[in-house]
Motif scaffolding. Structure first.
Motif, PDB file in Angstrom:
ATOM      1  N   GLU A 108     -13.677  -2.421  -2.200  1.00 50.82           N
ATOM      2  CA  GLU A 108     -15.076  -2.453  -1.754  1.00 50.82           C
ATOM      3  C   GLU A 108     -15.226  -1.822  -0.378  1.00 50.82           C
ATOM      4  O   GLU A 108     -16.250  -1.229  -0.058  1.00 50.82           O
ATOM      5  N   ALA A 109     -14.162  -1.946   0.429  1.00 59.07           N
ATOM      6  CA  ALA A 109     -14.198  -1.391   1.789  1.00 59.07           C
ATOM      7  C   ALA A 109     -13.738   0.066   1.825  1.00 59.07           C
ATOM      8  O   ALA A 109     -13.675   0.678   2.893  1.00 59.07           O
ATOM      9  N   GLY A 110     -13.386   0.631   0.650  1.00 57.51           N
ATOM     10  CA  GLY A 110     -13.080   2.062   0.594  1.00 57.51           C
ATOM     11  C   GLY A 110     -11.613   2.430   0.544  1.00 57.51           C
ATOM     12  O   GLY A 110     -11.265   3.590   0.754  1.00 57.51           O
ATOM     13  N   LEU A 111     -10.731   1.469   0.254  1.00 63.82           N
ATOM     14  CA  LEU A 111      -9.304   1.777   0.149  1.00 63.82           C
ATOM     15  C   LEU A 111      -8.772   1.309  -1.202  1.00 63.82           C
ATOM     16  O   LEU A 111      -8.880   0.134  -1.549  1.00 63.82           O
ATOM     17  N   LEU A 112      -8.171   2.233  -1.956  1.00 68.96           N
ATOM     18  CA  LEU A 112      -7.548   1.869  -3.223  1.00 68.96           C
ATOM     19  C   LEU A 112      -6.065   1.581  -2.996  1.00 68.96           C
ATOM     20  O   LEU A 112      -5.337   2.419  -2.468  1.00 68.96           O
ATOM     21  N   ALA A 113      -5.646   0.364  -3.376  1.00 65.24           N
ATOM     22  CA  ALA A 113      -4.240  -0.050  -3.318  1.00 65.24           C
ATOM     23  C   ALA A 113      -3.932  -0.699  -4.656  1.00 65.24           C
ATOM     24  O   ALA A 113      -4.814  -0.818  -5.516  1.00 65.24           O
ATOM     25  N   VAL A 114      -2.688  -1.115  -4.863  1.00 64.93           N
ATOM     26  CA  VAL A 114      -2.296  -1.706  -6.145  1.00 64.93           C
ATOM     27  C   VAL A 114      -1.634  -3.059  -5.887  1.00 64.93           C
ATOM     28  O   VAL A 114      -0.699  -3.128  -5.082  1.00 64.93           O
ATOM     29  N   PRO A 115      -2.085  -4.110  -6.558  1.00 63.27           N
ATOM     30  CA  PRO A 115      -1.385  -5.390  -6.381  1.00 63.27           C
ATOM     31  C   PRO A 115      -0.018  -5.336  -7.057  1.00 63.27           C
ATOM     32  O   PRO A 115       0.165  -4.597  -8.024  1.00 63.27           O
ATOM     33  N   ALA A 116       0.941  -6.082  -6.527  1.00 65.64           N
ATOM     34  CA  ALA A 116       2.283  -6.119  -7.141  1.00 65.64           C
ATOM     35  C   ALA A 116       2.913  -7.473  -6.887  1.00 65.64           C
ATOM     36  O   ALA A 116       2.759  -8.041  -5.793  1.00 65.64           O
ATOM     37  N   GLY A 117       3.618  -7.960  -7.895  1.00 62.74           N
ATOM     38  CA  GLY A 117       4.422  -9.162  -7.726  1.00 62.74           C
ATOM     39  C   GLY A 117       3.652 -10.388  -7.250  1.00 62.74           C
ATOM     40  O   GLY A 117       4.236 -11.263  -6.628  1.00 62.74           O
ATOM     41  N   GLY A 118       2.352 -10.433  -7.496  1.00 64.77           N
ATOM     42  CA  GLY A 118       1.561 -11.614  -7.151  1.00 64.77           C
ATOM     43  C   GLY A 118       1.013 -11.612  -5.737  1.00 64.77           C
ATOM     44  O   GLY A 118      -0.161 -11.890  -5.515  1.00 64.77           O
ATOM     45  N   ILE A 119       1.835 -11.236  -4.745  1.00 66.91           N
ATOM     46  CA  ILE A 119       1.389 -11.377  -3.354  1.00 66.91           C
ATOM     47  C   ILE A 119       1.480 -10.079  -2.539  1.00 66.91           C
ATOM     48  O   ILE A 119       1.203 -10.086  -1.347  1.00 66.91           O
ATOM     49  N   ALA A 120       1.847  -8.987  -3.176  1.00 70.09           N
ATOM     50  CA  ALA A 120       1.968  -7.729  -2.421  1.00 70.09           C
ATOM     51  C   ALA A 120       0.740  -6.849  -2.617  1.00 70.09           C
ATOM     52  O   ALA A 120       0.241  -6.703  -3.732  1.00 70.09           O
ATOM     53  N   VAL A 121       0.248  -6.282  -1.507  1.00 69.68           N
ATOM     54  CA  VAL A 121      -0.719  -5.182  -1.566  1.00 69.68           C
ATOM     55  C   VAL A 121       0.123  -3.921  -1.436  1.00 69.68           C
ATOM     56  O   VAL A 121       0.692  -3.641  -0.387  1.00 69.68           O
ATOM     57  N   ARG A 122       0.238  -3.192  -2.561  1.00 76.39           N
ATOM     58  CA  ARG A 122       1.134  -2.032  -2.580  1.00 76.39           C
ATOM     59  C   ARG A 122       0.368  -0.784  -2.153  1.00 76.39           C
ATOM     60  O   ARG A 122      -0.674  -0.470  -2.722  1.00 76.39           O
ATOM     61  N   LEU A 123       0.899  -0.087  -1.155  1.00 70.31           N
ATOM     62  CA  LEU A 123       0.284   1.137  -0.652  1.00 70.31           C
ATOM     63  C   LEU A 123       1.169   2.315  -1.036  1.00 70.31           C
ATOM     64  O   LEU A 123       2.353   2.350  -0.679  1.00 70.31           O
ATOM     65  N   LEU A 124       0.591   3.267  -1.770  1.00 73.18           N
ATOM     66  CA  LEU A 124       1.336   4.410  -2.301  1.00 73.18           C
ATOM     67  C   LEU A 124       0.608   5.705  -1.948  1.00 73.18           C
ATOM     68  O   LEU A 124       0.055   6.370  -2.816  1.00 73.18           O
ATOM     69  N   PRO A 125       0.568   6.060  -0.656  1.00 68.11           N
ATOM     70  CA  PRO A 125      -0.178   7.273  -0.279  1.00 68.11           C
ATOM     71  C   PRO A 125       0.415   8.507  -0.946  1.00 68.11           C
ATOM     72  O   PRO A 125       1.605   8.518  -1.269  1.00 68.11           O
ATOM     73  N   PRO A 126      -0.408   9.543  -1.117  1.00 62.57           N
ATOM     74  CA  PRO A 126       0.179  10.809  -1.546  1.00 62.57           C
ATOM     75  C   PRO A 126       1.133  11.299  -0.457  1.00 62.57           C
ATOM     76  O   PRO A 126       0.941  10.986   0.720  1.00 62.57           O
ATOM     77  N   LEU A 127       2.157  12.064  -0.862  1.00 60.05           N
ATOM     78  CA  LEU A 127       3.130  12.554   0.123  1.00 60.05           C
ATOM     79  C   LEU A 127       2.474  13.486   1.133  1.00 60.05           C
ATOM     80  O   LEU A 127       3.014  13.752   2.198  1.00 60.05           O
ATOM     81  N   THR A 128       1.287  13.986   0.767  1.00 61.92           N
ATOM     82  CA  THR A 128       0.549  14.920   1.623  1.00 61.92           C
ATOM     83  C   THR A 128      -0.357  14.210   2.633  1.00 61.92           C
ATOM     84  O   THR A 128      -1.042  14.877   3.411  1.00 61.92           O
ATOM     85  N   ALA A 129      -0.392  12.880   2.618  1.00 59.73           N
ATOM     86  CA  ALA A 129      -1.336  12.152   3.484  1.00 59.73           C
ATOM     87  C   ALA A 129      -1.135  12.508   4.959  1.00 59.73           C
ATOM     88  O   ALA A 129      -0.007  12.653   5.422  1.00 59.73           O
ATOM     89  N   SER A 130      -2.247  12.630   5.666  1.00 58.59           N
ATOM     90  CA  SER A 130      -2.187  12.966   7.094  1.00 58.59           C
ATOM     91  C   SER A 130      -2.059  11.686   7.915  1.00 58.59           C
ATOM     92  O   SER A 130      -2.331  10.583   7.431  1.00 58.59           O
ATOM     93  N   VAL A 131      -1.697  11.843   9.180  1.00 53.75           N
ATOM     94  CA  VAL A 131      -1.630  10.696  10.107  1.00 53.75           C
ATOM     95  C   VAL A 131      -3.000  10.016  10.175  1.00 53.75           C
ATOM     96  O   VAL A 131      -3.102   8.787  10.180  1.00 53.75           O
ATOM     97  N   LYS A 132      -4.040  10.825  10.186  1.00 55.56           N
ATOM     98  CA  LYS A 132      -5.402  10.283  10.264  1.00 55.56           C
ATOM     99  C   LYS A 132      -5.706   9.394   9.057  1.00 55.56           C
ATOM    100  O   LYS A 132      -6.311   8.325   9.176  1.00 55.56           O
ATOM    101  N   GLU A 133      -5.247   9.827   7.883  1.00 53.71           N
ATOM    102  CA  GLU A 133      -5.503   9.032   6.671  1.00 53.71           C
ATOM    103  C   GLU A 133      -4.662   7.754   6.670  1.00 53.71           C
ATOM    104  O   GLU A 133      -5.137   6.694   6.243  1.00 53.71           O
ATOM    105  N   LEU A 134      -3.421   7.858   7.154  1.00 50.84           N
ATOM    106  CA  LEU A 134      -2.592   6.645   7.255  1.00 50.84           C
ATOM    107  C   LEU A 134      -3.262   5.660   8.213  1.00 50.84           C
ATOM    108  O   LEU A 134      -3.339   4.451   7.937  1.00 50.84           O
ATOM    109  N   ASP A 135      -3.774   6.179   9.338  1.00 51.16           N
ATOM    110  CA  ASP A 135      -4.474   5.317  10.312  1.00 51.16           C
ATOM    111  C   ASP A 135      -5.708   4.681   9.678  1.00 51.16           C
ATOM    112  O   ASP A 135      -6.006   3.512   9.922  1.00 51.16           O
ATOM    113  N   GLU A 136      -6.403   5.474   8.870  1.00 48.24           N
ATOM    114  CA  GLU A 136      -7.611   4.940   8.220  1.00 48.24           C
ATOM    115  C   GLU A 136      -7.266   3.765   7.302  1.00 48.24           C
ATOM    116  O   GLU A 136      -7.995   2.775   7.241  1.00 48.24           O
TER     117      GLU A 136
END
Ligand SMILES: *Cc1c(COP(=O)(O)O)cnc(C)c1O
Length: 416
Positions: free
Chosen positions: A373-401
């Motif tokens: 809802e806040a604009g970030l797609l992540a994937v839940p894993a193992g019940g309690i993990a918010v899994r972040l899988l950025p594209p390998l091309t992600a910029s520093v700015k996008e990681l910061d975002e």
């Protein structure tokens, strides 16, 4: 059935309710009702049918290694589609040969067999294990044991499910294949006990468990496992389907441990969005498969192999391994501040490179929904993990975002 194509209901762009209605009525119910209809993407961003934009750190579950619509990938795939798409493995195609050489170039002397998905790649590994067990014991069925890790995920086919010791995956589908034993990840003594020199054909382990909750195998564990395998003539098989193809900053994640597996499964990121899987087998074991042992209609097709070659080309041209390695420490450092921000809610940051879990103390599913809802797609894993899988091309700015959105959502999160 009426085969008149005009009778197929059309989903028109900009009518999200119609797509949702078609899903409700016609698409199999094996997925929880998806929250969004996504229409297009560019780089690290994807747009939904309401024209809302998301930072896509789900990447189709670690598939879109180059993000969306990378110009080089699009050009290579488009040109190949117009030239030659598929000929079957009755004939050679040029891209398959070049791709096999490239994948072996990263792994060592050996051979590559292609397929179309992760589960299918693991099926190939399990067939390799059977052939190894037969060679070892001289009797079919005498040496079929495969040791896997607790919380592992190896796919949804019968072989994959058998190798996945989780009730929620196996329930309803038993009897499964026999011969599988589960031991806790990183507990070498337990694997030592489970690995029998006579009856165990192979071990199969993810370098970093993805679905299980972003749980890395330690280098010491992998090194110890390799040693046990060598001593007992057991195949050392690694599932790199999610963590491989550059995601950790190494081409294969196990390179961090300096180990040398006998066989590797890969898929997800390999095709950059095109369905594609493969296994690599080290030179002596590769000869276990002979003409007629195994096969596939689609695997290694010219278009799929070109898509994968395009991924490898961009990894090389844009120096993505070095970039992931260079950009990870600051990103992880910033993510670790979430623990300081909400010690009641966040346990730790786990993982390697662009396969990272924000490990919570609560169910991660509602948190992932709030992040969306806040604009970030992540994937839940193992019940309690918010899994972040950025594209390998992600910029520093996008990681910061991504960190900014996590901060915003977690800061206001009310623990029930
Ligand atoms: C996704 C995944 C699989 C299964 O891949 P599919 O393409 O969904 O069949 C197997 N092993 C691991 C580690 C995975 O992440």
């Amino acid at each position: 059935m009426d085969s008149d194509p005009s009778s197929i209901p059309a989903a028109h762009a900009g009518s999200p309710d119609e797509t949702a209605a078609l899903y409700d009525q016609f698409v199999g119910r094996n997925y929880a009702s998806p929250a969004l209809t996504l229409t297009h993407g560019e780089g690290s961003y994807v747009w939904d049918s309401q024209k809302r934009r998301y930072l896509d750190f789900s990447t189709g579950i670690a598939v879109n290694a180059l993000g969306h619509a990378h110009p080089h990938w699009v050009r290579r795939v488009s040109e190949q589609a117009a030239k030659l798409t598929h000929v079957s493995n009755l004939y050679r195609n040029e891209p398959q040969g070049r791709l096999a050489a490239a994948l072996a170039g990263h792994a060592g002397p050996g051979r590559v067999i292609f397929c179309n998905s992760g589960a299918e790649a693991n099926e190939s590994l399990l067939k390799l294990a059977r052939l190894h067990g037969l060679r070892k014991s001289g009797t079919e069925g005498a040496c079929i044991g495969v040791v896997v890790a607790e919380k592992a995920f190896h796919g949804r086919t019968f072989g994959g499910m058998s190798a996945t010791p989780q009730e929620k995956i196996q329930k309803g589908f038993r009897p499964l294949l026999s011969g599988f034993t589960a031991a806790p990840l990183n507990d070498l003594a337990a694997w030592d006990r489970a690995m029998d020199a006579k009856t165990t054909a192979a071990v199969l382990v993810e370098t970093i468990q993805g679905e299980g909750g972003v749980n890395p195998a330690t280098p010491e564990f992998l090194i110890g496992l390799e040693k046990l395998c060598r001593e007992r003539n057991i195949l050392f098989m690694i599932d790199e389907i999610q963590c491989g193809i550059g995601r950790t900053g190494k081409f294969y994640a196990f390179e961090y441990a300096g180990v040398h597996p006998d066989a590797i499964a890969m898929a997800k990121g390999l095709g950059g969005g095109f369905p594609m899987g493969a296994i690599w087998m080290s030179a002596p074991h590769a000869e276990l498969f002979q003409a007629g042992s195994h096969g596939t209609t689609f695997g290694g097709g010219a278009l799929a192999a070109t898509a994968a070659l395009a991924v490898l080309e961009v990894i090389e041209q844009e120096k993505l391994l070095a970039r992931v390695t260079a950009q990870t420490p600051a990103w992880h450092q910033a993510l670790r501040q979430l623990v300081t921000l909400r010690p009641d809610l966040v346990q730790e940051i786990r993982g390697m490179g662009y396969m990272t879990g924000v490990i919570l103390k609560v169910d991660s599913v509602p948190v992932v929904a709030a992040l969306r809802e806040a604009g970030l797609l992540a994937v839940p894993a193992g019940g309690i993990a918010v899994r972040l899988l950025p594209p390998l091309t992600a910029s520093v700015k996008e990681l910061d975002e991504s960190v900014a959105i996590l901060r915003q959502v977690l800061a206001g999160w009310k623990v029930a």
